[in-house]
Design a protein around this motif. Structure first.
Motif, PDB file in Angstrom:
ATOM      1  N   GLY A 122      -9.126  39.891 -46.447  1.00 46.98           N
ATOM      2  CA  GLY A 122      -9.036  40.741 -45.267  1.00 46.98           C
ATOM      3  C   GLY A 122      -9.293  39.927 -44.005  1.00 46.98           C
ATOM      4  O   GLY A 122     -10.024  38.930 -44.033  1.00 46.98           O
ATOM      5  N   GLU A 154      -5.066  37.287 -50.302  1.00 46.22           N
ATOM      6  CA  GLU A 154      -5.577  38.676 -50.333  1.00 46.22           C
ATOM      7  C   GLU A 154      -6.967  38.795 -49.714  1.00 46.22           C
ATOM      8  O   GLU A 154      -7.815  39.551 -50.182  1.00 46.22           O
ATOM      9  CB  GLU A 154      -5.590  39.228 -51.778  1.00 46.22           C
ATOM     10  CG  GLU A 154      -4.286  39.067 -52.533  1.00 46.22           C
ATOM     11  CD  GLU A 154      -3.055  39.632 -51.822  1.00 46.22           C
ATOM     12  OE1 GLU A 154      -3.192  40.555 -50.974  1.00 46.22           O
ATOM     13  OE2 GLU A 154      -1.941  39.137 -52.063  1.00 46.22           O
ATOM     14  N   GLU A 161      -8.629  48.645 -42.976  1.00 48.53           N
ATOM     15  CA  GLU A 161      -8.460  47.621 -44.020  1.00 48.53           C
ATOM     16  C   GLU A 161      -9.557  46.563 -43.911  1.00 48.53           C
ATOM     17  O   GLU A 161     -10.077  46.076 -44.911  1.00 48.53           O
ATOM     18  CB  GLU A 161      -7.084  46.965 -43.894  1.00 48.53           C
ATOM     19  CG  GLU A 161      -5.961  47.864 -44.401  1.00 48.53           C
ATOM     20  CD  GLU A 161      -4.585  47.218 -44.276  1.00 48.53           C
ATOM     21  OE1 GLU A 161      -4.487  46.097 -43.701  1.00 48.53           O
ATOM     22  OE2 GLU A 161      -3.616  47.838 -44.726  1.00 48.53           O
ATOM     23  N   ALA A 220     -12.279  45.634 -46.697  1.00 51.71           N
ATOM     24  CA  ALA A 220     -12.389  44.249 -47.188  1.00 51.71           C
ATOM     25  C   ALA A 220     -13.828  43.767 -47.079  1.00 51.71           C
ATOM     26  O   ALA A 220     -14.357  43.122 -47.983  1.00 51.71           O
ATOM     27  CB  ALA A 220     -11.458  43.334 -46.399  1.00 51.71           C
ATOM     28  N   ARG A 258      -5.132  51.360 -38.791  1.00 51.27           N
ATOM     29  CA  ARG A 258      -4.971  50.934 -40.187  1.00 51.27           C
ATOM     30  C   ARG A 258      -5.614  49.571 -40.416  1.00 51.27           C
ATOM     31  O   ARG A 258      -6.323  49.358 -41.398  1.00 51.27           O
ATOM     32  CB  ARG A 258      -3.481  50.870 -40.516  1.00 51.27           C
ATOM     33  CG  ARG A 258      -3.200  50.278 -41.887  1.00 51.27           C
ATOM     34  CD  ARG A 258      -1.717  50.271 -42.211  1.00 51.27           C
ATOM     35  NE  ARG A 258      -1.507  49.548 -43.464  1.00 51.27           N
ATOM     36  CZ  ARG A 258      -0.349  49.504 -44.105  1.00 51.27           C
ATOM     37  NH1 ARG A 258       0.715  50.118 -43.628  1.00 51.27           N
ATOM     38  NH2 ARG A 258      -0.242  48.817 -45.231  1.00 51.27           N
ATOM     39  N   HIS A 259      -5.354  48.666 -39.496  1.00 56.82           N
ATOM     40  CA  HIS A 259      -5.894  47.311 -39.599  1.00 56.82           C
ATOM     41  C   HIS A 259      -7.420  47.337 -39.621  1.00 56.82           C
ATOM     42  O   HIS A 259      -8.068  46.621 -40.401  1.00 56.82           O
ATOM     43  CB  HIS A 259      -5.363  46.484 -38.425  1.00 56.82           C
ATOM     44  CG  HIS A 259      -5.831  45.073 -38.410  1.00 56.82           C
ATOM     45  ND1 HIS A 259      -5.460  44.145 -39.360  1.00 56.82           N
ATOM     46  CD2 HIS A 259      -6.651  44.413 -37.551  1.00 56.82           C
ATOM     47  CE1 HIS A 259      -6.037  42.982 -39.094  1.00 56.82           C
ATOM     48  NE2 HIS A 259      -6.763  43.125 -37.990  1.00 56.82           N
ATOM     49  N   THR A 288       1.914  40.571 -42.341  1.00 55.06           N
ATOM     50  CA  THR A 288       1.951  41.847 -43.080  1.00 55.06           C
ATOM     51  C   THR A 288       3.318  42.501 -42.919  1.00 55.06           C
ATOM     52  O   THR A 288       4.030  42.238 -41.940  1.00 55.06           O
ATOM     53  CB  THR A 288       0.893  42.828 -42.552  1.00 55.06           C
ATOM     54  OG1 THR A 288       1.192  43.138 -41.178  1.00 55.06           O
ATOM     55  CG2 THR A 288      -0.510  42.255 -42.643  1.00 55.06           C
TER      56      THR A 288
END
Lengths: 404, 400
Positions: A57, A55, A29, A33, A25-26, A233
């Motif tokens: 990444g 916000e 993301e 980003a 997931r990281h 997070t």
């Protein structure tokens, strides 16, 4: 297949699956980003709560370096860094990363996604600035340094003021670079997630005081991934809730990280050779476990106080590697005592001067203060060319002869 | 005089100072506030590496410790360091020196070891204020350790002394750019070393006497005003309006790097057959150029703020933030000073040097100046290889 061969030396964590999902997931993301022009690469000791609450990444080249090592691609990517003119004597995290930027197609997962900014904090070492300067020249992404001068003793007001000023400049830099802003409420939330996750992680670490230890060093080196690279997070917090639950269950059932009866409990010092976890597993087969290590214990501490900037500045200035040799010795002695350890292994990591220089002296002092023996072994955390298995085995066996 | 002999002579001079009753505080990092130390009535002295030292670090330091730090440590183990009263290490400059200071304190508990921590980020006034406080704390510690309080009059005299030295050395640097034969590089490096070893009126008089002669020499050649203008331009870090005569027929090289002894470079050049140090027009080294072209302390602020501002406005070191500026400055030096070739020194296991070297190489290439990298250590191990490398490089430049 014989029963001995089938039996694993270690007990796999059930949360391993969750960890892999989070890592995936990281990564997704970060790629998203980057495509949006909103990705920063950060150093492991960077006050990530600030960019995260704006916000932005986040990707961690050091954590990626560990992946490179686990995939046994350290020598290849380091050699690419050397081809660009960087000395083999330099940090292998840096060399591998530089090599990966030049050859993403030959790097795990196609390399890290392209950054729009490089955020370094020198609380872990002075190398990070030079490393990120080099990457900046390759990618065009600007570097921002949060300067946290190393501390000899307690942090003084002028030091705190200087670091806070740096954090304020960081906010300005991020606002300009990413066209974003810092909302205090969001920073509070991210800081809370971060602090809670670190609290849970610390509890999991402390559970290893139990006998048998529910976690061995390789477990912790993997389980630390979220607290390093996903700090702040909500899903990082969720992971540590799960991990702690599993750890508590192991303690309750008397299940150790290793399947054999614990015969010797050791402390590990320094970053591990990520490409050679079988080193720990082969020791596990002999009943040798590492309930504590200085590296994973470095991610502790809470952001405290009403002034978040001061809280962040205090926490990140006082990290383990930003203090002198005395602090390192004290920490090792404390771990040996609290975790009832029989000895210690100092991994003299050629890449990491900040961590390694001083070990030859600290070995003597820690032995003297604790009464337990230690051994120094040599290698590198990413570049497997520098790991001499036979030599290391000889030294560790010499230590174990004293203990078994 | 060979490099080893020069360094031995340096140490002998230092021993004489100590024998004469001077309390000498050694320091390692070039940008140490010597005016403040002089303000305490103490003598600051730049501790140098010794080419002839026998390695004696192995019980305390790994081999991947920076070669510079290993050399100093070995000197101490072998009792080869002069009997200085204290030693100032820099903090926050590089990981080797950061950690070696801690090891030194443990191994030599009777030594007075101090640390002055530097800001490395470009934070302007905030960095000045931080550093000013660090200098003030050092000053207080010196007072408590040696019982010698800070004296403003002695400080003012020190500022005058050190400023005069820098003015003189800057002029000599500038004069060599225009006319490398005005003074040999070896001589210049020796004068700078001599002053940093013992900053007092005697060593200042020596350099000022030479400046007088060089001024005469340049005046006869019609270059005196150009030299002064060039000195100012380099000090400001702005070479835009500099124009070097196109009448240059001799080869012109520059040397860049970090904490490498200028005398070592001079000596290497002198050892190469049919090469004189006339080819070496300018260095950009920590113990040479960067120390010399430090602006003098001046208002606003108290003496600690003035000294902090002076040091932080010196040409930045590879240990500090500011690589893009250093690269641009190098390119302007190479083009504006008509440099034909660049030698990039890399101290063994020195992270700042070794990380920066590829960038300097690329910068030189961008302005079409050939370069060669010279990995070395303070002992000048494998000296023959170094000489051959430089010689081959110079021959390549001659033939193009």
């Amino acid at each position: 297949m014989s029963e001995d061969k089938k039996e694993k030396a270690y007990r796999p964590l059930q949360t391993q699956g969750l960890l892999q999902q989070l890592a995936f997931r990281h990564m997704l993301e970060a790629h998203a980003a980057s495509e949006d022009g909103k990705l920063a690469w950060v150093t492991s000791g960077f006050p990530v709560e600030i960019p995260r609450s704006m916000e932005i990444g986040i990707s961690y080249p050091e954590q990626y370096g560990a992946v490179v090592a686990v995939e046994k691609m350290g020598p290849l990517l380091c050699s690419y860094g050397e081809e660009l003119g960087y000395s083999q004597e330099l940090c292998s995290y840096a060399l591998a990363n530089i090599g990966s930027v030049e050859h993403p197609d030959e790097s795990p997962g196609g390399g890290l996604p392209e950054p729009q900014a490089l955020l370094a904090c020198n609380n872990i070492c002075g190398t990070v600035l030079k490393w990120y300067d080099a990457v900046s020249q390759m990618t065009g992404a600007p570097v921002f340094l949060v300067d946290t001068p190393a501390l000899d003793s307690e942090q003084q007001p002028h030091h705190l003021k200087y670091v806070v000023h740096g954090l304020q400049k960081l906010v300005d830099f991020l606002a300009t670079t990413f066209n974003t802003s810092l909302e205090e409420e969001r920073l509070n939330q991210v800081a809370e997630f971060s602090t809670k996750a670190v609290d849970l992680w610390t509890k999991a670490l402390k559970a290893c005081k139990n006998k048998p230890s529910p976690l061995n060093s390789p477990d912790r080196f993997l389980a630390m991934t979220p607290v390093v690279s996903m700090r702040g997070t909500d899903y990082c917090l969720e992971y540590y809730e799960s991990l702690l639950q599993e750890v508590k269950e192991r303690v309750k059932q008397g299940l150790g990280a290793i399947t054999k009866e614990e015969k010797v409990r050791l402390l590990w010092d320094n970053i591990p050779p990520f490409y050679q976890f079988r080193f720990f597993n082969s020791l596990a087969k002999r009943g040798i476990v590492f309930p504590a290590d200085s590296y994973t214990h470095a991610w502790s501490g809470r952001i405290e106080g009403d002034d978040l900037f001061q809280g962040v500045a205090t926490l990140y200035s006082n990290v383990y590697l930003n203090k002198g040799l005395d602090a390192k010795v004290d920490k090792m002695c404390q771990l040996i005592k609290e975790y009832e350890l029989d000895g210690f292994v100092l991994f003299s990591d050629r890449s990491c001067k900040r961590y390694s220089l001083g070990q030859l002296v600290s070995k003597e002092i820690v032995s003297e203060k604790t009464g337990v023996p230690g051994v120094v072994i040599e290698g590198d955390h990413v570049d497997s060319r520098l790991f001499n298995e036979a030599q290391i085995q000889t030294r560790v066996d010499a230590l174990l002869e004293m203990l078994i | 005089m060979g490099y080893e002999e020069a360094m031995e002579q340096t140490n002998e001079e230092l021993k004489q100072l100590i024998a004469a009753g001077k309390r000498v505080i050694g320091y390692i990092y070039p940008h140490t506030p010597i005016e403040i130390i002089l303000g305490h009535g103490l003598t600051p002295s730049l501790v140098g590496t010794s080419p002839g030292v026998t390695g004696a670090f192995e019980a305390s330091l790994q081999t991947f410790t920076c070669a510079f730090a290993r050399n100093l440590f070995s000197q101490r183990v072998n009792d080869q360091l002069p009997a200085i009263t204290g030693l100032i290490f820099p903090g926050n400059t590089c990981d080797s020196l950061q950690n070696v200071a801690d090891v030194w304190r443990i191994r030599f508990p009777d030594d007075n070891v101090f640390r002055l921590t530097y800001p490395v980020a470009d934070q302007s006034e905030a960095a000045v204020q931080y550093f000013a406080e660090e200098i003030r704390i050092l000053s207080k510690t010196l007072e408590e350790t040696f019982g010698q309080p800070f004296n403003e009059n002695e400080y003012d005299a020190a500022v005058t002394l050190v400023s005069a030295f820098r003015e003189a050395a800057q002029f000599l640097y500038a004069s060599r750019v225009l006319d490398p034969q005005s003074i040999t590089y070896a001589n210049l490096a020796g004068l700078v070393r001599g002053f940093l070893l013992s900053p007092e009126l005697g060593s200042l008089s020596e350099i000022e006497a030479i400046v007088h002669n060089v001024q005469q020499h340049l005046m006869e050649k019609g270059l005196l005003q150009d030299a002064k203008k060039l000195q100012k331009a380099i000090l400001k870090g702005n070479l835009e309006k500099v124009e070097i005569s196109s009448d240059l027929t001799s080869l012109r090289i520059a040397v860049a790097g970090g904490m490498v002894e200028p005398q070592a470079i001079a000596n290497l050049l002198d050892s190469i057959p049919e090469v004189t140090d006339d080819v070496m027009v300018i260095d950009i080294l920590s113990f040479g150029f960067r120390t010399v072209f430090t602006p003098q302390p001046s208002p606003p602020g108290n003496c600690f703020e003035q000294t902090a501002r002076s040091i932080l406005n010196a040409p930045t070191e590879p240990t500090q933030e500011g690589l893009p500026r250093r690269v641009e400055f190098l390119k302007s030096m190479l083009t504006k000073l008509s440099i034909d070739g660049l030698i990039i020194c890399e101290q063994s296991f020195c992270d700042p040097d070794q990380f920066e070297a590829p960038s300097l190489e690329a910068a030189a290439s961008e302005v079409n100046v050939p370069s060669v990298r010279l990995p070395l250590d303070p002992e000048l191990s494998d000296r023959a290889r170094l000489e051959v490398r430089i010689q081959s490089f110079l021959e390549t430049l001659h033939s193009t």
